[in-house]
Design a protein around this motif. Structure first.
Motif, PDB file in Angstrom:
ATOM      1  N   PHE C 177       0.525  -1.065  -0.041  1.00 13.70           N
ATOM      2  CA  PHE C 177      -0.008  -0.181  -0.194  1.00 13.70           C
ATOM      3  C   PHE C 177       0.877   1.359  -0.113  1.00 13.70           C
ATOM      4  O   PHE C 177       0.674   2.107  -0.725  1.00 13.70           O
ATOM      5  CB  PHE C 177      -0.932   0.029   1.099  1.00 13.70           C
ATOM      6  CG  PHE C 177      -1.944  -0.955   1.019  1.00 13.70           C
ATOM      7  CD1 PHE C 177      -2.703  -1.112  -0.064  1.00 13.70           C
ATOM      8  CD2 PHE C 177      -2.258  -1.920   1.971  1.00 13.70           C
ATOM      9  CE1 PHE C 177      -3.997  -2.032  -0.235  1.00 13.70           C
ATOM     10  CE2 PHE C 177      -3.354  -2.901   1.989  1.00 13.70           C
ATOM     11  CZ  PHE C 177      -3.861  -2.951   0.826  1.00 13.70           C
ATOM     12  N   ALA C 178       2.028   1.050   0.787  1.00  8.19           N
ATOM     13  CA  ALA C 178       2.763   2.318   0.806  1.00  8.19           C
ATOM     14  C   ALA C 178       3.492   2.695  -0.766  1.00  8.19           C
ATOM     15  O   ALA C 178       3.634   3.891  -0.877  1.00  8.19           O
ATOM     16  CB  ALA C 178       4.113   2.085   1.733  1.00  8.19           C
ATOM     17  N   VAL C 183      -4.752   4.519  -3.170  1.00  6.56           N
ATOM     18  CA  VAL C 183      -5.460   3.531  -2.317  1.00  6.56           C
ATOM     19  C   VAL C 183      -6.872   3.558  -2.076  1.00  6.56           C
ATOM     20  O   VAL C 183      -7.251   4.835  -1.563  1.00  6.56           O
ATOM     21  CB  VAL C 183      -4.496   3.300  -1.129  1.00  6.56           C
ATOM     22  CG1 VAL C 183      -5.351   2.062  -0.330  1.00  6.56           C
ATOM     23  CG2 VAL C 183      -3.016   3.050  -1.371  1.00  6.56           C
ATOM     24  N   ILE C 184      -7.571   2.704  -2.234  1.00  3.44           N
ATOM     25  CA  ILE C 184      -9.134   2.849  -2.000  1.00  3.44           C
ATOM     26  C   ILE C 184      -9.219   1.664  -1.216  1.00  3.44           C
ATOM     27  O   ILE C 184      -9.021   0.496  -1.374  1.00  3.44           O
ATOM     28  CB  ILE C 184      -9.877   2.991  -3.627  1.00  3.44           C
ATOM     29  CG1 ILE C 184      -9.766   4.133  -4.168  1.00  3.44           C
ATOM     30  CG2 ILE C 184     -11.522   2.762  -3.066  1.00  3.44           C
ATOM     31  CD1 ILE C 184     -10.401   4.352  -5.545  1.00  3.44           C
ATOM     32  N   VAL C 297     -12.870  -4.100   1.674  1.00  5.57           N
ATOM     33  CA  VAL C 297     -11.718  -4.408   0.466  1.00  5.57           C
ATOM     34  C   VAL C 297     -10.803  -3.350   0.217  1.00  5.57           C
ATOM     35  O   VAL C 297     -11.360  -1.993   0.123  1.00  5.57           O
ATOM     36  CB  VAL C 297     -12.426  -4.719  -0.859  1.00  5.57           C
ATOM     37  CG1 VAL C 297     -11.382  -4.946  -1.956  1.00  5.57           C
ATOM     38  CG2 VAL C 297     -13.327  -5.836  -0.638  1.00  5.57           C
ATOM     39  N   LYS C 298      -9.753  -3.294   0.360  1.00  9.68           N
ATOM     40  CA  LYS C 298      -8.610  -2.146   0.067  1.00  9.68           C
ATOM     41  C   LYS C 298      -7.824  -2.739  -0.901  1.00  9.68           C
ATOM     42  O   LYS C 298      -7.108  -3.852  -0.753  1.00  9.68           O
ATOM     43  CB  LYS C 298      -7.985  -2.082   1.472  1.00  9.68           C
ATOM     44  CG  LYS C 298      -6.978  -0.783   1.640  1.00  9.68           C
ATOM     45  CD  LYS C 298      -6.243  -0.697   3.092  1.00  9.68           C
ATOM     46  CE  LYS C 298      -5.268   0.328   2.794  1.00  9.68           C
ATOM     47  NZ  LYS C 298      -4.697   0.429   4.524  1.00  9.68           N
ATOM     48  N   ILE C 299      -7.416  -1.717  -2.068  1.00  9.20           N
ATOM     49  CA  ILE C 299      -6.581  -2.022  -3.139  1.00  9.20           C
ATOM     50  C   ILE C 299      -5.686  -0.953  -3.429  1.00  9.20           C
ATOM     51  O   ILE C 299      -6.108   0.113  -3.251  1.00  9.20           O
ATOM     52  CB  ILE C 299      -7.299  -2.573  -4.336  1.00  9.20           C
ATOM     53  CG1 ILE C 299      -8.091  -3.943  -3.919  1.00  9.20           C
ATOM     54  CG2 ILE C 299      -6.363  -2.964  -5.329  1.00  9.20           C
ATOM     55  CD1 ILE C 299      -8.935  -4.358  -5.124  1.00  9.20           C
ATOM     56  N   GLY C 300      -4.305  -1.197  -3.485  1.00  4.85           N
ATOM     57  CA  GLY C 300      -3.462  -0.039  -3.876  1.00  4.85           C
ATOM     58  C   GLY C 300      -3.039  -0.299  -5.203  1.00  4.85           C
ATOM     59  O   GLY C 300      -2.892  -1.440  -5.820  1.00  4.85           O
ATOM     60  N   GLU C 377     -13.101   1.183  -9.446  1.00 11.10           N
ATOM     61  CA  GLU C 377     -12.991   2.668  -8.889  1.00 11.10           C
ATOM     62  C   GLU C 377     -11.598   2.999  -9.071  1.00 11.10           C
ATOM     63  O   GLU C 377     -11.473   4.256  -9.517  1.00 11.10           O
ATOM     64  CB  GLU C 377     -13.539   2.545  -7.526  1.00 11.10           C
ATOM     65  CG  GLU C 377     -14.045   3.921  -7.341  1.00 11.10           C
ATOM     66  CD  GLU C 377     -14.353   4.059  -5.627  1.00 11.10           C
ATOM     67  OE1 GLU C 377     -14.558   3.052  -4.999  1.00 11.10           O
ATOM     68  OE2 GLU C 377     -14.508   5.147  -5.227  1.00 11.10           O
ATOM     69  N   LEU C 378     -10.659   2.277  -8.937  1.00 10.39           N
ATOM     70  CA  LEU C 378      -9.304   2.856  -9.159  1.00 10.39           C
ATOM     71  C   LEU C 378      -8.912   2.937 -10.602  1.00 10.39           C
ATOM     72  O   LEU C 378      -8.369   4.155 -10.972  1.00 10.39           O
ATOM     73  CB  LEU C 378      -8.262   1.610  -8.603  1.00 10.39           C
ATOM     74  CG  LEU C 378      -8.007   1.589  -7.173  1.00 10.39           C
ATOM     75  CD1 LEU C 378      -7.559   0.075  -6.715  1.00 10.39           C
ATOM     76  CD2 LEU C 378      -7.121   2.529  -6.533  1.00 10.39           C
ATOM     77  N   CYS C 379      -9.538   2.327 -11.579  1.00  6.62           N
ATOM     78  CA  CYS C 379      -9.323   2.375 -13.020  1.00  6.62           C
ATOM     79  C   CYS C 379      -9.920   3.894 -13.282  1.00  6.62           C
ATOM     80  O   CYS C 379      -9.176   4.635 -14.177  1.00  6.62           O
ATOM     81  CB  CYS C 379      -9.881   1.399 -13.878  1.00  6.62           C
ATOM     82  SG  CYS C 379      -8.971  -0.090 -13.822  1.00  6.62           S
TER      83      CYS C 379
END
Lengths: 160, 81, 738
Positions: C177-178, C183-184, C297-300, C377-379
């Protein structure tokens, strides 16, 4: 309360039966006349698996009382097609692989036949709306709709 | 010696050990050796586990051969619908 | 694995059970009757959670026509705790654990009398506090479903309803994540949905006082039914002959028993055959829905679209008994991607709801919905193409999966490339319309299987297998037998044997039948071919090894074999009575290597801003199936799975009131997709052969329900510019979000 005597026609045969006043046409067909082609999927008219016609009119047999069909002509899936020649709907459903488990198939065939009797050249959308009362959980309807449209074309004499 | 990977939450029954070498030629021998070393795993192994041997998943088969250089991943028993 | 050439596989013959199914002759669970048969009905709890103080059945027993009444007290305890849970789900003992839980049952000479008798049973309840929401049920102090079943190693921060905890993953997610540019993290909720098979559970049971009996029922696994019922009733498995009827849909929902032990017990008590058929309301209230879920759910992601880390926390609600299914969600959540840093955790939680049972790719659709929504959402945020990003991160051969093992040959990249190149992806989009993309994954399984094949003297073949045919498997199995033997499809007749006529077979689930029964069929055919070659060798008076099987005929091979014309299967079979007796082949085994399967779905949908109603305009599903044996039925699996997923995304949900009672136990209020809701569903078959099957088959039935939840949610987000985090996205919820 005593049973009701009913005299009617089912798939072209004259039949008589005794039924309780509250017994549905579906109960009568399945339990008294041994015609189990119409299925009970819900008992509340929502799924269409028990579709039959009474004097050509499409009904959910679970919402009609047995006593109501006195003097009528009932048609079920067992009355569709001949031993040596399936109805075009039956044949197209098989050719299109338009069934998986097959529990909804009798109701679909009865309902689609009733549609084609009044509208021999339905659009895809007309078929979809007509069959909106016939639930199928397996196929996503795609192949069923294609099969009905193909059967309609065949019945109009068009080459497949 | 097969390279054994203990996956995810199963590690709480192996004192945190996540990877180890075990000399075993079949799945049953490997599971027996694991339970001997980590008795807390016995309940899980008895309930059933899935093993991935070099990427292929096997459910509960005792005598699946394990190669000398195989990687074996030990996972909970999987179920389908 | 190179592509093979086939004569029969890949064609589309008419299925062997087809005629019976279009003429109304096919016999489903409720279609069988017996002479002297009684009708049974079940009394169900009106309370979500209550102690059963007393049950007085005396008035019901006294009603003329009533032949047997049973309660939980009629069932002895069983040793295996999982069987005990199944038994107590069929008939409550001590406490009613959910609205609809069975309390007592009656067998009478008519349905009407049985119904009247239910009203005469007097039950005294002491109502207990209940809980139906997963997050509330996990809280310490929540009403407890069962004592002493809390998952090992969990702390006091979660309640005793938490019966399972699983975690999977590798790498260092914090470090990942760093490294991310974006990051969402989102919280999602999905409702419990029902398998929604159109045929309610039904059975006809006949069990004598001597412990011998027969059972006809609609099930995905009649050996499972036999063993469960034999254990519950304390009889020998060999003495209970179970026949699987034609099955009117299951989707996982018929992988356990709900009524069969009750019908058998009533039959044993009355000495008469007993028919027990569930109503639709009973199906909704008391058979297995799937789990509802609450998830974080957390994705970087980097600016280039590379996923740097993913973390999912899944809390599943599975009803009134211990179960373990969240594991499958935790393993599936990130399975589509090749990730350096990934972790998924899952908690199985009990509530006062019906006991969950598998539903098509159980546990996966909701977890993947969370992950695929956040990726989308990241896209959007990074201005990246959703298919390009998925291609950049896609799992491929050699990828260390998020659940542990390294993948063999898989077809996700092929499916993504096919989606990108498809005209659907480049078609223009009208106003109010959105296009959603999502991937999905399912494991597929092998498991135990038995097949018996007999070569008849007229050159035809009978094949008996032990897996109920839920979607055309008798066709695909006959095709594989024909391919292996080298004879026409029409010469084979495959039937599903009862438990007394062929060896044990696992339940029809896990997308395993075409794979596992296929392998057993091919091996049974090989055994028969060995015998056919041996008989030819005897007739030719040459060595057995000097005969080979080519295109359905025995042929001499090698220069010393002699010059004989090929001898067909029919010719060898015709004289089998004189050459050593009947020719047959059989195989029993437990094949693994079922081959995982990936799918990519594209959907165009329109949201009506005035009503909040979402209509699906175009749908294309791409799936790697290994090898499509009967492509029409493979397409059907993909189309059917997609539409079940659409229903889950848009309409279907179990709705509970504050009283803990189910408010919508019928098809009118639990709305599954109907024909007018949908366009055609284009199924695009991708074939990356599974190296674990002689013909390259992968399971294909389940994967298709996994992508649509997110595909539809991503489409809605595109269409209205607002993202919902809760399923179903029914019109009122969409209107509220607007």
């Amino acid at each position: 309360m005593s049973k009701i005597h009913v005299s009617t026609q089912v798939n072209g045969d004259q039949v008589e039966f005794l039924c309780e006043p509250e017994e549905t046409l579906l109960d009568v067909l399945r339990d008294h006349l041994n015609l189990t082609g119409a299925k009970e999927g819900c008992g509340t008219g929502d799924c269409g698996a028990c579709s039959v016609t009474i004097d050509g009119r499409l009904v959910a047999a679970c919402l009609v009382l047995g006593a109501e069909v006195e003097g009528s002509a009932v048609e079920t899936v067992e009355g569709i097609g001949a031993p040596d020649a399936l109805h075009p709907l039956q044949r197209q459903i098989l050719q299109h692989a338009a069934l998986q488990c097959g529990i909804c198939t009798p109701g679909i065939i009865v309902a689609a036949k009733a549609l084609l009797a009044q509208n021999p050249d339905p659009s895809e959308q007309e078929v979809r709306y007509w069959l909106a009362g016939n639930l199928c959980r397996c196929t996503g309807y795609d192949k069923i709709i294609r099969a009905v449209l193909a059967a309609a074309g065949e019945m109009r004499g068009e080459n497949p | 010696m097969a390279h054994v990977v203990i996956f995810g939450s199963l590690r709480s029954f192996t004192d945190g050990v996540s990877e180890l070498e075990i000399d075993a030629r079949s799945t049953r021998a490997l599971l027996n050796a694991l339970v001997e070393r980590f008795p807390a795993l016995s309940e899980t192994v008895e309930a059933g586990v899935s093993l991935a041997i070099d990427g292929e998943i096997y459910k509960e088969a005792w005598f699946t051969p394990i190669g000398p250089d195989s990687e074996v991943v030990v996972m909970p028993l999987m179920v389908g619908g | 694995m190179s592509k093979q050439e086939f004569k029969i596989l890949g064609t589309r013959p008419i299925r062997p059970d087809g005629l019976d199914k279009v003429t109304g002759k096919a016999m489903f669970g409720a279609d069988k009757s017996a002479t002297g048969m009684l009708h049974a009905r079940i009394l169900r709890s009106p309370h979500a959670h209550a102690e059963i103080i007393s049950i007085d059945t005396s008035k019901a027993k006294a009603l003329p026509g009533v032949k047997a009444v049973i309660t939980g007290a009629d069932f002895d305890d069983v040793e295996n705790r999982w069987t005990r849970y199944t038994m107590q789900n069929c008939m409550a003992q001590g406490r009613a654990l959910y609205d609809g839980h069975a309390i007592a049952a009656v067998a009478a000479t008519s349905k009407k009398i049985a119904g009247a008798a239910l009203k005469l049973i007097e039950v005294e309840y002491k109502i207990l506090p209940h809980v139906t929401d997963v997050d509330e049920a996990m809280q310490p102090g929540a009403p407890l479903l069962h004592e002493g079943v809390k998952a090992r190693k969990l702390g006091d921060d979660v309640s005793g309803n938490t019966v399972g905890y699983y975690s999977f993953g590798h790498g260092d997610v914090d470090a990942g994540f760093a490294k991310a540019d974006e990051v969402i993290e989102r919280r999602f909720k999905t409702a419990a949905t029902h398998q929604g098979y159109i045929e309610p559970q039904a059975c006809l049971a006949d069990l004598g006082a001597d412990g011998r009996g027969a059972l006809w029922c609609t099930t995905q696994g009649h050996y499972m039914v036999r063993e469960t019922c034999a254990e519950i009733l304390g009889i020998d498995a060999s003495q209970l002959r179970v026949t699987a009827s034609e099955i009117g849909g299951g989707f996982g929902g018929k992988t356990t028993v709900f009524i069969e032990p009750v019908a058998l017990k009533l039959s044993q008590k009355s000495g008469r055959p007993v028919k027990l058929v569930m109503s639709r309301e009973e199906v909704f209230r008391a058979t297995g829905p799937t789990m509802s879920a609450s998830m974080d759910v957390k994705i970087g992601m980097g600016k280039d679209g590379k996923i740097t880390a993913g973390h999912a926390r899944l809390r599943y609600q599975g009803g009134a008994f211990p179960y373990n299914m969240v594991m499958m969600g935790a393993m599936s959540a990130f399975a589509c991607y090749d990730l350096e840093n990934v972790q998924s955790e899952g908690w199985d939680v009990m509530t006062n709801r019906p006991k969950m049972i598998s539903y098509r790719a159980p546990g996966a659709p909701m977890a993947v919905y969370g992950v695929e929504s956040v990726i989308d959402e990241l896209c959007q945020k990074l201005g990246l193409d959703p298919i390009e990003v998925r291609l950049l991160n896609a799992a491929k051969e050699g990828t260390k999966s998020s659940y542990g093992p390294r993948f063999k040959a898989i077809g996700l990249v092929e499916a993504l490339k096919a989606a990108k190149a498809h005209p659907h992806y480049s078609a223009p989009l009208p106003a109010n319309t959105g296009r959603g993309v999502a991937c999905g994954f399912w494991f597929n399984f092998g498991g135990q299987v038995s097949v018996s094949m007999a070569i008849n003297t007229d050159g035809t073949v009978n094949l008996i297998e032990g897996n109920p045919d839920i979607g055309g498997s008798r066709a695909s199995i006959s095709m594989m037998a024909a391919e292996a033997l080298g004879i026409p499809f029409e010469r084979i007749r495959t039937i599903v044997g009862d438990t007394a006529s062929v060896g044990f077979s696992d339940v029809t689930d896990g997308s395993r039948v075409t794979f596992a029964v296929g392998i057993a069929t091919i091996n049974a055919a090989k055994a028969a071919i060995r015998e056919l070659c041996k008989r030819a060798a005897m007739i030719w008076e040459i060595d057995e090894d000097a005969v080979e099987w080519v295109d359905g005929t025995a042929r001499p091979t090698g220069h010393n074999a002699g010059d004989f014309p090929p001898m067909s299967l029919a010719e060898i079979a015709a004289t089998s009575g004189k050459t050593g007796g009947p020719i047959a082949g059989h195989h029993e085994g437990a094949p693994d290597k079922a081959g995982v399967s990936f799918g990519v779905h594209l959907v165009d949908l329109e949201v009506d801003p005035e009503t909040g109603f979402t209509s699906i305009k175009r749908y294309t599903a791409f799936q790697d199936v290994g090898k499509a044996i009967h492509p029409a039925y493979v397409e059907g699996q993909i189309q059917g799975g997609a539409v079940q997923g659409i229903g889950w995304a848009l309409n279907e949900e179990y709705i509970y009131g504050a009283d803990g009672r189910l408010q919508n136990p019928g098809f009118l209020d639990y709305r599954i997709p109907v024909a007018s809701d949908l366009p055609m569903i284009d199924a695009v078959i991708i074939e990356v052969p599974n190296p674990g099957h002689p013909y390259g088959v992968r399971g294909c039935g389940e994967t298709a329900i996994v992508p649509p939840l997110a595909a539809v949610a991503n489409g809605v987000a595109q269409a209205v510019g607002v993202r919902l985090f809760e399923l179903p996205m029914s019109p009122p919820k969409i209107l509220k979000a607007l």
